[in-house]
Motif scaffolding. Structure first.
Motif, mmCIF file in Angstrom:
data_model
loop_
_atom_site.group_PDB
_atom_site.id
_atom_site.type_symbol
_atom_site.label_atom_id
_atom_site.label_comp_id
_atom_site.label_asym_id
_atom_site.label_seq_id
_atom_site.Cartn_x
_atom_site.Cartn_y
_atom_site.Cartn_z
ATOM 1 N N SER A 170 2.328 6.570 -7.319
ATOM 2 C CA SER A 170 1.280 7.287 -7.976
ATOM 3 C C SER A 170 1.903 8.624 -8.261
ATOM 4 C CB SER A 170 0.028 7.382 -7.145
ATOM 5 O OG SER A 170 0.307 8.091 -5.832
ATOM 6 N N GLU B 173 -2.814 -4.820 -3.820
ATOM 7 C CA GLU B 173 -3.138 -4.167 -2.394
ATOM 8 C C GLU B 173 -4.469 -4.462 -1.966
ATOM 9 O OE1 GLU B 173 -4.455 0.129 -0.965
ATOM 10 O OE2 GLU B 173 -2.870 0.157 -2.492
ATOM 11 N N SER B 174 -5.633 -4.559 -3.039
ATOM 12 C CA SER B 174 -7.047 -4.511 -2.671
ATOM 13 C C SER B 174 -7.252 -6.024 -1.920
ATOM 14 C CB SER B 174 -7.844 -4.656 -3.824
ATOM 15 O OG SER B 174 -7.572 -5.641 -4.847
ATOM 16 N N SER C 244 -2.126 -1.125 -6.814
ATOM 17 C CA SER C 244 -3.319 -0.894 -6.200
ATOM 18 C C SER C 244 -4.124 -2.278 -6.123
ATOM 19 C CB SER C 244 -4.031 0.234 -6.725
ATOM 20 O OG SER C 244 -3.397 1.307 -6.304
ATOM 21 N N SER D 252 2.539 1.725 -3.375
ATOM 22 C CA SER D 252 1.221 2.031 -4.347
ATOM 23 C C SER D 252 1.167 3.555 -4.282
ATOM 24 C CB SER D 252 0.275 1.345 -4.174
ATOM 25 O OG SER D 252 -0.952 1.596 -4.897
ATOM 26 N N SER D 253 1.077 4.036 -3.162
ATOM 27 C CA SER D 253 0.874 5.441 -2.771
ATOM 28 C C SER D 253 2.151 6.279 -3.259
ATOM 29 C CB SER D 253 0.436 5.867 -1.345
ATOM 30 O OG SER D 253 -0.515 4.976 -0.807
ATOM 31 N N SER E 84 1.398 1.978 -10.097
ATOM 32 C CA SER E 84 0.662 2.219 -8.923
ATOM 33 C C SER E 84 -0.629 1.466 -9.325
ATOM 34 C CB SER E 84 0.327 3.832 -8.810
ATOM 35 O OG SER E 84 -0.727 4.002 -7.997
ATOM 36 N N GLY E 85 -1.186 1.503 -10.293
ATOM 37 C CA GLY E 85 -2.429 0.977 -10.776
ATOM 38 C C GLY E 85 -2.373 -0.539 -10.282
ATOM 39 N N GLN F 56 0.713 -1.228 0.004
ATOM 40 C CA GLN F 56 0.014 0.049 -0.021
ATOM 41 C C GLN F 56 0.892 1.304 -0.161
ATOM 42 O OE1 GLN F 56 -2.475 0.476 3.437
ATOM 43 N NE2 GLN F 56 -4.133 1.813 2.510
#
Length: 464
Positions: free
Chosen positions: A306, A320-321, A317, A302-303, A313-314, A299
Motif C-alpha cells: 500500500s 487476503e480476505s 487485499s 498487502s500492507s 495492494s488492492g 496480509q
C-alpha cells in the motif's frame, strides 16, 4: 561456492552458543529453559523505540501465534525467520533440490549452519522491511529514514538473541527447542489474558478477560446473557469461546493419543515381535501452519504494498480476505457467521482445501512418504511378518496406511482450525493445536528425562 556453502559459511561466522562440556541434569535444563522463556517474554513486552503505533499493519493475531511474535515490541519478528528458514531448508532437502545427506554428522552440521545463515538473512530482510513500514506516518522526532534504521537495528539484535536462545536450548542446555517453548509461551499468554486479563491491550488485540468481565457484570447487576455470545466488541471473550477452548484441548489430546500399529520383527532379534506406531494425526499441525503463514504473509505484503503500489495492494487485499476470518470490525465469535455467512463459507473452503494440499505435499517432501519409510525400515533390519524384506513390497503396504492417514489427518486438523476460529476459541484454533501438541511432547520429554535420572542404568542402555 554453492549457495548452501555460502549459507553454511555465514552461519559459522555468526556468534554461536557452545555445547555444554558436561550434560546438565534435569533441574539445570529446566532452569535454562525458564530463563530463555523469561527473556523472550520480557522482549515481547518492551516496545520498539521510534514506533508510535503498530496498528498500521492490521490484525496479525494468526501470525503472532505461529511466529510467537508481539506487535510493536522487540519480539515483532519472533521466531518467524527461524521457522521460515527451517521449513525452506527441509523442503529443499526433501525435494532433492539440495543434495545433503543428513545421515552423516558432517552433513548434519553443514545443514544446521546453513539453516542458521538463512535465518539470519531473513532477520535482516524482515527487520528493514518492518523498520520501513512501522515508521511510515509516525509523528516521532527524526527523519523517517533515521527512525527506520533505528527500528531495524533493534529488530536485528532482538531477533538474533531469540535465535541464540533457541540454539542454546537445542544444544542441550535446555529441554526440547526454543521455537516450541516460545510458541507455547505465546499461546498460553493469549489464553491466560482472554480468561483473566484485567485491562485491554489494544496493540496486541488482548481484551479484558472473560472472568473479570463476568465478575464486573455480576457486581453491577448487568445482563449476564451478554457474555454468552459476543455480539458487540471485535475482541471480547465469551462463554461459547471458553467452552470451545476446553473441548478442543480435550479433543486434540484424544486424537494425538490414537496410533495405527503395524506389526514388525527385527533381523537381529528373531522371534521378538513389536509394532511401529503411525500417529492418527500423521501430518500433525503442519498443514494449518502453512495455510496460516501463507495468509499472514499475503496480509503483510498487502500492507507493505500500500506504500508502493495501491493497485497491487488492492489485488493482495482481495486474496487476503479469503484467508482472514472474521473480517475487521466484526466480533470474533460465532455471531460473525450471522453477520457474514458467505465469508465463513469462503474461508472454510479455502482453508480446508489448501490444508489438504499442503498436508499431502509435506508428506512427500519431509520424508514421510511410503518409499522413504520403507527404505528406512529395510536399512534398519526391520521386517514385516509374512513379507519379504523388499523395499517395493513394504512400500506398497505402507502406502495403504500413510496416504489415507495423510489425507484424513489434514482434513481433521483443518476442520478443527476452521471450526475453532468460527466459534471464537481463545488463542485461535491453530494456536490451540500447536500448544497442545507441544505440551504433550514436553510431557513425554520430561517423563523420559526423569526416568533417566531415577534409573541410571537406562542411560547406558539408550547410549546417553
Amino acid at each position: 561456492m554453492s549457495f548452501t556453502d555460502f549459507l553454511a559459511s555465514l552461519g559459522q561466522y555468526l556468534p554461536a552458543v557452545a555445547k555444554p562440556t558436561q550434560k546438565p541434569n534435569l533441574s539445570q535444563k529446566l532452569m535454562w529453559s525458564i530463563i530463555a522463556v523469561v527473556i523472550y517474554l520480557v522482549m515481547a513486552s518492551v516496545p520498539l523505540y521510534g514506533v508510535t503505533s503498530s496498528s498500521i499493519l492490521g490484525n496479525f493475531l494468526q501470525e503472532e501465534v505461529i511466529f510467537a511474535s508481539t506487535a510493536g515490541t522487540l519480539a515483532q519478528l519472533g521466531i518467524g525467520p527461524i521457522i521460515t528458514a527451517g521449513l525452506i531448508m527441509q523442503i529443499l532437502v526433501g525435494s532433492k533440490l539440495l543434495n545433503i545427506d543428513l545421515n552423516t554428522e558432517e552433513s548434519k552440521a553443514k545443514f544446521t549452519e546453513a539453516q542458521k545463515g538463512l535465518a539470519f538473512l531473513f532477520i535482516l530482510v524482515e527487520s528493514f522491511l518492518f523498520g520501513y513500514v512501522l515508521t511510515r506516518g509516525g509523528s516521532s522526532a527524526g527523519s523517517p529514514l533515521d527512525l527506520g534504521l533505528i527500528v531495524a537495528g533493534q529488530l536485528v539484535l532482538a531477533t538474533f538473541i531469540i535465535l541464540l536462545l533457541d540454539e542454546m536450548i537445542q544444544k542441550g542446555w535446555g529441554l526440547g527447542s526454543g521455537v516450541s517453548l516460545f510458541i507455547l509461551a505465546g499461546v498460553m499468554k493469549i489464553i491466560f489474558w482472554y480468561m483473566f486479563g484485567v485491562v485491554t491491550v489494544s496493540s496486541q488485540d488482548l481484551p479484558v478477560g472473560f472472568f473479570p468481565n463476568l465478575i464486573s457484570i455480576l457486581v453491577s447487576h448487568g445482563n449476564v446473557l451478554s457474555i454468552v455470545v459476543n455480539t458487540t466488541k471485535v475482541f471480547e471473550p465469551d462463554l461459547v469461546g471458553l467452552i470451545t477452548t476446553i473441548s478442543l484441548i480435550i479433543l486434540i489430546v484424544y486424537l494425538t493419543s490414537i496410533n495405527i500399529q503395524i506389526p514388525v520383527t527385527s533381523q537381529k532379534l528373531r522371534g521378538i515381535r513389536r509394532t511401529i506406531p503411525l500417529n492418527f494425526l500423521y501430518v500433525s499441525s503442519i498443514p494449518v501452519i502453512f495455510v496460516s503463514v501463507l495468509g499472514a504473509d499475503i496480509q503483510l505484503f498487502s500492507s507493505m504494498a500500500s506504500y508502493v503500489s495501491p493497485s497491487v495492494s488492492g489485488i493482495l487485499s482481495a486474496i487476503e480476505s479469503a484467508f482472514i476470518y472474521p473480517p475487521a470490525n466484526i466480533p470474533h465469535s460465532v455471531y460473525a457467521v450471522i453477520l457474514d455467512p458467505l465469508g465463513a463459507v469462503e474461508y472454510s473452503i479455502v482453508f480446508i482445501v489448501l490444508g489438504i494440499l499442503f498436508g499431502l505435499v509435506w508428506v512427500e517432501v519431509a520424508g514421510l512418504d511410503p518409499a522413504t519409510q520403507a527404505k528406512n525400515l529395510v536399512e534398519a533390519g526391520i521386517e514385516i511378518p509374512g513379507m519379504r524384506s523388499n523395499t517395493k513390497i513394504i512400500e506398497g503396504l505402507l502406502a495403504k496406511y500413510i496416504y489415507p492417514l495423510a489425507f484424513f489427518s489434514s482434513v481433521i486438523v483443518s476442520v478443527i482450525a476452521v471450526g475453532a476460529t468460527i466459534l471464537g476459541v481463545y488463542g485461535t484454533g491453530v494456536g490451540i493445536l500447536l500448544a497442545v501438541t507441544i505440551a504433550m511432547q514436553y510431557y513425554s520429554l520430561l517423563a523420559y528425562e526423569r526416568s533417566l535420572e531415577m534409573y541410571p542404568l537406562l542411560k547406558r542402555i539408550v547410549g546417553e
